[in-house]
Design a protein around this motif. Structure first.
Motif, PDB file in Angstrom:
ATOM      1  N   SER A 125       0.830  -1.207   0.000  1.00  0.00           N
ATOM      2  CA  SER A 125       0.000   0.000   0.000  1.00  0.00           C
ATOM      3  C   SER A 125       0.865   1.257   0.000  1.00  0.00           C
ATOM      4  CB  SER A 125      -0.945   0.000   1.199  1.00  0.00           C
ATOM      5  OG  SER A 125      -0.226   0.067   2.417  1.00  0.00           O
ATOM      6  N   LEU A 126       2.008   1.183   0.672  1.00  0.00           N
ATOM      7  CA  LEU A 126       2.929   2.312   0.684  1.00  0.00           C
ATOM      8  C   LEU A 126       3.560   2.502  -0.694  1.00  0.00           C
ATOM      9  CD1 LEU A 126       4.174   4.342   2.782  1.00  0.00           C
ATOM     10  CD2 LEU A 126       6.121   2.782   2.888  1.00  0.00           C
ATOM     11  N   LYS A 127       4.004   1.396  -1.280  1.00  0.00           N
ATOM     12  CA  LYS A 127       4.648   1.438  -2.594  1.00  0.00           C
ATOM     13  C   LYS A 127       3.714   1.985  -3.660  1.00  0.00           C
ATOM     14  CE  LYS A 127       7.344  -1.515  -5.723  1.00  0.00           C
ATOM     15  NZ  LYS A 127       7.879  -2.889  -5.930  1.00  0.00           N
ATOM     16  N   ASN A 128       2.425   1.636  -3.551  1.00  0.00           N
ATOM     17  CA  ASN A 128       1.425   2.092  -4.521  1.00  0.00           C
ATOM     18  C   ASN A 128       0.889   3.484  -4.204  1.00  0.00           C
ATOM     19  OD1 ASN A 128       1.682  -0.339  -5.876  1.00  0.00           O
ATOM     20  ND2 ASN A 128      -0.115  -1.271  -4.907  1.00  0.00           N
ATOM     21  N   ASN A 129       1.464   4.116  -3.175  1.00  0.00           N
ATOM     22  CA  ASN A 129       1.052   5.469  -2.779  1.00  0.00           C
ATOM     23  C   ASN A 129      -0.434   5.531  -2.433  1.00  0.00           C
ATOM     24  OD1 ASN A 129       1.661   8.161  -2.202  1.00  0.00           O
ATOM     25  ND2 ASN A 129       1.141   8.858  -4.256  1.00  0.00           N
ATOM     26  N   PRO A 137      11.764  -0.972   8.488  1.00  0.00           N
ATOM     27  CA  PRO A 137      11.364  -0.413   7.195  1.00  0.00           C
ATOM     28  C   PRO A 137      11.857  -1.279   6.034  1.00  0.00           C
ATOM     29  CG  PRO A 137      12.411   1.246   8.585  1.00  0.00           C
ATOM     30  CD  PRO A 137      12.665  -0.078   9.223  1.00  0.00           C
ATOM     31  N   PRO A 138      11.116  -1.324   4.935  1.00  0.00           N
ATOM     32  CA  PRO A 138      11.599  -2.042   3.755  1.00  0.00           C
ATOM     33  C   PRO A 138      12.825  -1.344   3.194  1.00  0.00           C
ATOM     34  CG  PRO A 138       9.660  -0.731   3.217  1.00  0.00           C
ATOM     35  CD  PRO A 138       9.817  -0.666   4.706  1.00  0.00           C
ATOM     36  N   ASP A 139      13.749  -2.120   2.645  1.00  0.00           N
ATOM     37  CA  ASP A 139      15.000  -1.525   2.159  1.00  0.00           C
ATOM     38  C   ASP A 139      15.002  -1.274   0.657  1.00  0.00           C
ATOM     39  OD1 ASP A 139      15.143  -4.113   1.238  1.00  0.00           O
ATOM     40  OD2 ASP A 139      16.832  -4.698   2.515  1.00  0.00           O
ATOM     41  N   ASP A 140      13.867  -1.517   0.009  1.00  0.00           N
ATOM     42  CA  ASP A 140      13.811  -1.334  -1.449  1.00  0.00           C
ATOM     43  C   ASP A 140      12.993  -0.107  -1.854  1.00  0.00           C
ATOM     44  OD1 ASP A 140      11.426  -2.417  -0.580  1.00  0.00           O
ATOM     45  OD2 ASP A 140      11.132  -3.667  -2.356  1.00  0.00           O
ATOM     46  N   LEU A 141      12.669   0.754  -0.887  1.00  0.00           N
ATOM     47  CA  LEU A 141      11.920   1.966  -1.195  1.00  0.00           C
ATOM     48  C   LEU A 141      12.662   3.185  -0.647  1.00  0.00           C
ATOM     49  CD1 LEU A 141       8.232   0.937  -0.280  1.00  0.00           C
ATOM     50  CD2 LEU A 141       9.224   1.124  -2.570  1.00  0.00           C
ATOM     51  N   GLY A 162       9.743  12.406  -0.836  1.00  0.00           N
ATOM     52  CA  GLY A 162       9.261  13.351  -1.844  1.00  0.00           C
ATOM     53  C   GLY A 162       7.758  13.391  -1.988  1.00  0.00           C
ATOM     54  N   LYS A 163       7.025  12.668  -1.152  1.00  0.00           N
ATOM     55  CA  LYS A 163       5.568  12.621  -1.251  1.00  0.00           C
ATOM     56  C   LYS A 163       4.967  14.004  -1.007  1.00  0.00           C
ATOM     57  CE  LYS A 163       1.449  10.463   0.758  1.00  0.00           C
ATOM     58  NZ  LYS A 163       0.834  10.163  -0.548  1.00  0.00           N
ATOM     59  N   ALA A 164       4.035  14.388  -1.865  1.00  0.00           N
ATOM     60  CA  ALA A 164       3.310  15.643  -1.674  1.00  0.00           C
ATOM     61  C   ALA A 164       2.182  15.382  -0.677  1.00  0.00           C
ATOM     62  CB  ALA A 164       2.735  16.134  -3.002  1.00  0.00           C
ATOM     63  N   MET A 165       2.371  15.835   0.542  1.00  0.00           N
ATOM     64  CA  MET A 165       1.412  15.529   1.604  1.00  0.00           C
ATOM     65  C   MET A 165       0.176  16.419   1.529  1.00  0.00           C
ATOM     66  SD  MET A 165       3.542  14.743   5.045  1.00  0.00           S
ATOM     67  CE  MET A 165       4.724  13.393   5.108  1.00  0.00           C
ATOM     68  N   SER A 166      -0.959  15.833   1.846  1.00  0.00           N
ATOM     69  CA  SER A 166      -2.187  16.605   1.988  1.00  0.00           C
ATOM     70  C   SER A 166      -2.072  17.470   3.235  1.00  0.00           C
ATOM     71  CB  SER A 166      -3.381  15.662   2.125  1.00  0.00           C
ATOM     72  OG  SER A 166      -3.344  14.987   3.375  1.00  0.00           O
ATOM     73  N   PRO A 167      -2.896  18.503   3.368  1.00  0.00           N
ATOM     74  CA  PRO A 167      -2.865  19.310   4.592  1.00  0.00           C
ATOM     75  C   PRO A 167      -3.087  18.471   5.852  1.00  0.00           C
ATOM     76  CG  PRO A 167      -4.095  20.451   2.895  1.00  0.00           C
ATOM     77  CD  PRO A 167      -3.790  19.085   2.356  1.00  0.00           C
ATOM     78  N   VAL A 168      -3.940  17.447   5.754  1.00  0.00           N
ATOM     79  CA  VAL A 168      -4.203  16.587   6.912  1.00  0.00           C
ATOM     80  C   VAL A 168      -2.952  15.805   7.294  1.00  0.00           C
ATOM     81  CG1 VAL A 168      -5.485  14.572   7.722  1.00  0.00           C
ATOM     82  CG2 VAL A 168      -6.668  16.381   6.491  1.00  0.00           C
ATOM     83  N   ALA A 169      -2.294  15.197   6.302  1.00  0.00           N
ATOM     84  CA  ALA A 169      -1.080  14.416   6.567  1.00  0.00           C
ATOM     85  C   ALA A 169       0.021  15.310   7.124  1.00  0.00           C
ATOM     86  CB  ALA A 169      -0.614  13.724   5.295  1.00  0.00           C
ATOM     87  N   ALA A 170       0.182  16.496   6.562  1.00  0.00           N
ATOM     88  CA  ALA A 170       1.209  17.422   7.040  1.00  0.00           C
ATOM     89  C   ALA A 170       0.928  17.847   8.478  1.00  0.00           C
ATOM     90  CB  ALA A 170       1.266  18.645   6.128  1.00  0.00           C
TER      91      ALA A 170
END
Length: 308
Positions: free
Chosen positions: A136-140, A150-154, A276-284
């Motif tokens: 789910s993380l990889k697929n954003n 943490p996974p080491d391939d991301l 580099g994820k562009a966070m939503s205001p809620v996530a930020a």
């Protein structure tokens, strides 16, 4: 072009479900209403968005490209709505978090006050195995994930919440009379209970055994921390488990910690997200909350761990 936001929402749901019927169900619309919205959107393009072969609906390559653009448009509109509410002092939107199964003992305490402070936020939290969390993380698909390894391939960024200690445990009837730490040969003589493949707990346990040259005597492999706990309590064997989920059992003496050389193993509970994820205001806002309050949350809710 005169397509509407509603048409894009409906089309995006069709591409996700590959079905008019399922899209209608998830959008709480009738099938004819969904079909009409799809037709109205299709009428604005000379190239087919979908095609039906037999009784199965397929999205064309062009349709998939339009779906990607539609998702971006919908996300931007949502961001405008969130920013408008935030400007008014009202934080609103969805906070999406994927949590490894043992993390269910941790994450509620790091969410409670934030959710109370922001009644306009909808929490979408999936507690599942690590493989699905990483996917789910990889697929954003989520804002954050909670893991201990943490996974080491991301490419990731992270925020450490607290330590994760893993101990050798057995039930109260299996505690050795000798209080000295057990040696490596102990593990070769007793039945061991493991988590499933891919679990961070199993990875840590296998790492410990490998580092100490121990050939394990695996009796059971179970798919949840709760199942392992109950198996240990019942006397089916021993396991190396995170302390975080054992508070009640330790207090009731149903489970005991067995001193062992090289234990506890210590990792960290981390909130992770794509670099580099562009966070939503809620996530930020949530990340800002975590950075400001994580230490007080740890002291108020998890100081008992320091005794071990």
């Amino acid at each position: 072009m005169n397509f509407t936001l509603h048409q894009l929402v409906v089309f995006l749901k069709i591409t996700q479900t590959k079905s008019i019927t399922k899209a209608a169900e998830e959008l709480h619309l009738t099938q004819p209403a969904v079909s009409i919205q799809l037709k109205n959107l299709q009428d604005q393009f000379d190239i087919p968005l979908t095609e039906v072969i037999g009784r199965q609906l397929y999205v064309t390559e062009f349709g998939r490209e339009i779906a990607v653009a539609a998702q971006k448009i919908i996300d931007e509109v949502s961001t405008i709505n969130y920013k408008t509410l935030a400007y008014k002092g009202i934080l609103s939107g969805k906070l999406k978090i994927s949590v490894v199964s043992t993390g269910k003992y941790v994450i509620p305490y790091f969410l409670s006050d934030f959710m109370k402070m922001n009644s306009g936020i909808e929490l979408v939290m999936d507690v599942t195995n690590k493989t699905k969390v990483v996917k789910s993380l990889k697929n954003n698909e989520v804002d954050f994930a909670l893991v201990s390894i943490p996974p080491d391939d991301l490419a990731l960024e992270s925020e450490v919440l607290m330590a994760n200690k893993l101990f050798l445990v057995g039930n109260k009837e299996t505690l050795p009379i000798d209080t000295k730490p057990v040696q490596s040969d102990f593990f070769a003589k007793v039945p061991l209970i493991f988590r499933e493949d891919g679990s961070a707990t199993k990875t840590s346990m296998e790492k410990y055994l490998q580092q100490n040259g121990i050939v394990s005597n695996m009796r059971l492999q179970l798919t949840s921390n709760e199942a392992v706990k109950q198996a240990v309590v019942a006397g089916l064997g021993y396991s190396i488990m995170p302390l975080i989920g054992l508070k009640n059992e330790l207090e009731k003496n149903d489970i005991v910690i067995i001193p062992a050389e090289g234990l506890p193993m210590i990792t960290n509970w981390r909130l992770i997200w794509l670099k580099g994820k562009a966070m939503s205001p809620v996530a930020a806002a949530y990340l800002e909350f975590i950075r400001a309050t994580k230490e007080s949350i740890r002291l108020n809710s998890f100081s008992w761990i320091d005794a071990y």
